[in-house]
Design an enzyme around this catalytic site. Structure first.
Site, PDB file in Angstrom:
ATOM      1  N   ASP A   1       0.924  42.684  11.277  1.00 54.29           N
ATOM      2  CA  ASP A   1      -0.186  42.877  10.344  1.00 54.29           C
ATOM      3  C   ASP A   1       0.078  44.080   9.432  1.00 54.29           C
ATOM      4  OD1 ASP A   1      -2.568  42.376   9.046  1.00 54.29           O
ATOM      5  OD2 ASP A   1      -3.793  43.480  10.525  1.00 54.29           O
TER       6      ASP A   1
ATOM      7  N   HIS B   1      -3.360  41.608   6.155  1.00 56.87           N
ATOM      8  CA  HIS B   1      -4.566  40.831   5.833  1.00 56.87           C
ATOM      9  C   HIS B   1      -5.290  41.369   4.591  1.00 56.87           C
ATOM     10  CE1 HIS B   1      -6.426  43.951   8.511  1.00 56.87           C
ATOM     11  NE2 HIS B   1      -7.392  43.888   7.599  1.00 56.87           N
TER      12      HIS B   1
ATOM     13  N   SER C   1      -9.361  49.073   6.376  1.00 57.78           N
ATOM     14  CA  SER C   1      -8.084  48.502   6.826  1.00 57.78           C
ATOM     15  C   SER C   1      -6.935  48.977   5.958  1.00 57.78           C
ATOM     16  CB  SER C   1      -8.154  46.976   6.779  1.00 57.78           C
ATOM     17  OG  SER C   1      -9.063  46.500   7.734  1.00 57.78           O
TER      18      SER C   1
END
Length: 577
Positions: free
Chosen positions: A334, A301, A417
């Site tokens: 992910d 992402h 992230s």
């Protein structure tokens, strides 16, 4: 003639008073001194007894006693005795004496003689005629003495007059005049004043104690003023000199390798910050170096916006920047791998084993929350095998990721992230991917404003899963997913994961010839355990399956028609997206 008795004389600057008194003619009776001496004018009779009782000559209230001395005797016939006459201050010595009545003559007394011969250089004492003697200490009266008033001599009584005694008797106290002080009294050089009357007190010496006290008060006042001024100056200006605060020396800057500082120092050179833009959006994330070839692992992402025609810029901890390209990515896990070229001195981070992690182990997270590069936070492992899902923004479920995650309380925020979660030896045990916000779930993609912040619930993909996916992405550009070959009923509200009656687009819910069909699973079966671990819904079953590699064998516990069954199957493989 010095017979040992005091001789009295008057003011030395003039002739003796007695010499100026005219001598009366001698009376009959011979020179034995027993005859009477008539005075020119009759005088009031004076009682000899009164004079004798007083023991002194009557004087005026404002005059000093001035008994006239006897004139010095000359050779020849013995002079006739002269009667005693009272003199006042204002009465001249040579004034005629008023006539007084005849009084019986008193017996003649030997004439008193002075102790010392007259001094021709003497100076008259202050005041009226009196005895000449060594000057006493100066005695200042309490107030100025008013001028002496003229008091007439008291009338003399006719008759014999008592002779003046050879020594002066005590003078009774005289009350002070109105508006002044007591008049000067007679001073006796051979004896002190009786009762201190008539003698002024000696001047009091100035008290040295009082002067010392006054000086001390003045000194205290001056020093107080000076001290106050100095204190005010110091308070306003911070002191009289330049302020130098104490500080520790440089000391040893080395830290233990297992400390947070030691871990951060060794890991920061291998952590990068990614700035991604494309498709009308942009974001910030984190990644870490996998090898010296420039491969960097991060979340899908983070780089999803640059999938087709985007721009990715990598910034190292040293400040050096480089362009990067996507090598491969997988939505289900992910995870994504990007690569930089032309960069030397890359520092790959060592990878740990997430299966060996225990709850409570200390961990360190490094990232760029809200574009704050090289931010280091620390915490512990709060839990293991947390089944979480992230994504789903597309609505068709193709972007949902299923993670059997490590939970940590190390602060993770948007921008963290893709960053590493390190153990106490500085080895990567997870990839920070998502956080649980107070209002719901959220990922740590570092997107736009309104992103939730950390509340101590962060989740990381275990590095064992990340390693396998990263190797597949580098080698093939795609990652494989383990599957059991069934379609799950995601609307089932019971406990466990229920196999659906129908599959997508009306297809069979159990794939023919697949792992589940080979193991004997049927539509409507409810799977409750995977390798003995409870599952409560379909999402948890997917997470448990994806935590394994294709080809791994699983033991499933299920219920069918109220009976509990156990089935063993070998996981299949599917191509990820």
């Amino acid at each position: 003639m010095n017979d040992g008795k005091p001789n009295w004389w008057s003011r030395p600057s003039t002739a003796p008073e007695a010499a100026k008194i005219p001598s009366p003619p001698p009376a009959d009776g011979g020179d034995d001194g027993d005859g009477d001496f008539p005075l020119p004018a009759p005088q009031p009779p004076v009682e000899a007894e009164a004079v004798a009782d007083a023991g002194t000559t009557e004087i005026s209230d404002v005059s000093r006693p001035a008994p006239a001395p006897e004139a010095e005797s000359a050779p020849g016939p013995e002079p006739e005795p002269v009667p005693a006459v009272l003199l006042t201050k204002e009465q001249p010595a040579d004034a005629p004496v008023a006539d007084a009545p005849q009084a019986p003559a008193a017996p003649a007394q030997p004439a008193p003689q002075p102790l010392h011969a007259p001094d021709e250089y003497r100076t008259p004492p202050y005041g009226e005629p009196g005895p000449w003697a060594p000057a006493p200490p100066v005695q200042h009266p309490a107030a100025s003495v008013p001028p002496q008033a003229q008091v007439p001599a008291p009338p003399q009584a006719p008759g014999p007059v008592a002779p003046v005694p050879p020594q002066q008797a005590a003078v009774p106290p005289v009350p002070p005049q109105q508006g002044g002080t007591a008049p000067w009294m007679q001073y006796d050089p051979w004896g002190g004043a009786v009762g201190g009357v008539g003698v002024l007190p000696a001047p009091a010496k100035k008290s040295r104690k009082g002067l010392a006290l006054a000086g001390a008060l003045v000194f205290a006042l001056v020093t107080g003023v000076i001290g106050g001024g100095i204190g005010a100056y110091v308070e306003r200006n911070g002191g009289l000199t330049t302020v130098e605060l104490p500080q520790a020396d440089g000391g040893d800057t080395d830290r233990a390798p297992e400390s947070v500082a030691g871990i951060a120092a060794s890991a920061l050179p291998g952590v990068v910050t990614l700035h991604v833009s494309g498709g009308g959006s942009s974001g910030t994330g984190t990644g870490f170096v996998l090898d010296t070839k420039g491969h960097i692992l991060t979340n899908n992402h983070v780089v999803d916006a640059a999938e087709s025609s985007g721009d990715i810029t990598v910034t190292f901890s040293s400040g050096e920047t480089a362009r990067a390209k996507i090598v491969g990515k997988d939505t289900g896990y992910d995870l994504a791998v990007v690569q930089v070229t032309g960069v030397s001195g890359l520092r790959p981070l060592p990878l740990g084993n997430s299966d060996n992690v225990r709850v409570g182990d200390p961990v360190v997270a490094i990232g760029a929350p809200f574009d704050l590069s090289n931010t280091v936070t620390s915490g512990i492992i709060s839990a293991k095998e947390r089944p979480i899902t992230a994504g789903g923004e597309k609505g068709d479920g193709t972007d949902i990721s299923y993670v059997d995650a490590l939970q940590t309380d190390a602060p993770i925020n948007p921008g963290n992230s893709g960053g590493p979660l390190l153990d106490s030896k500085g080895r990567v045990i997870g990839i920070n991917s998502a956080i649980r916000a107070a209002g719901g779930s959220g990922d740590g993609d570092g997107g736009g404003a309104g992103q939730p912040g950390s509340i101590g619930l962060g989740f990381a993909i275990p590095i064992n899963q990340g390693k396998r996916v990263a190797e597949e992405l580098i080698n093939t550009g795609k990652a494989t997913h383990p599957v059991i070959g069934v379609s799950l009923d995601m609307q089932f509200n019971g406990d466990g994961a229920r196999v659906g009656e129908k599959g997508k687009d009306g297809a069979a819910s159990v794939t023919p010839g697949g792992p589940a069909a080979s193991a004997g699973l049927r539509p409507g079966d409810v799977i409750t355990k995977v390798d003995g671990q409870r599952v409560h819904n379909g999402e948890e079953l997917i997470v448990k399956i994806r935590a394994h590699r294709p080809g791994d064998k699983l033991r499933l516990t299920l219920t069918r028609g109220g009976k509990e069954l156990t089935k063993t199957l070998t996981l299949g493989s599917s191509q990820g997206t």
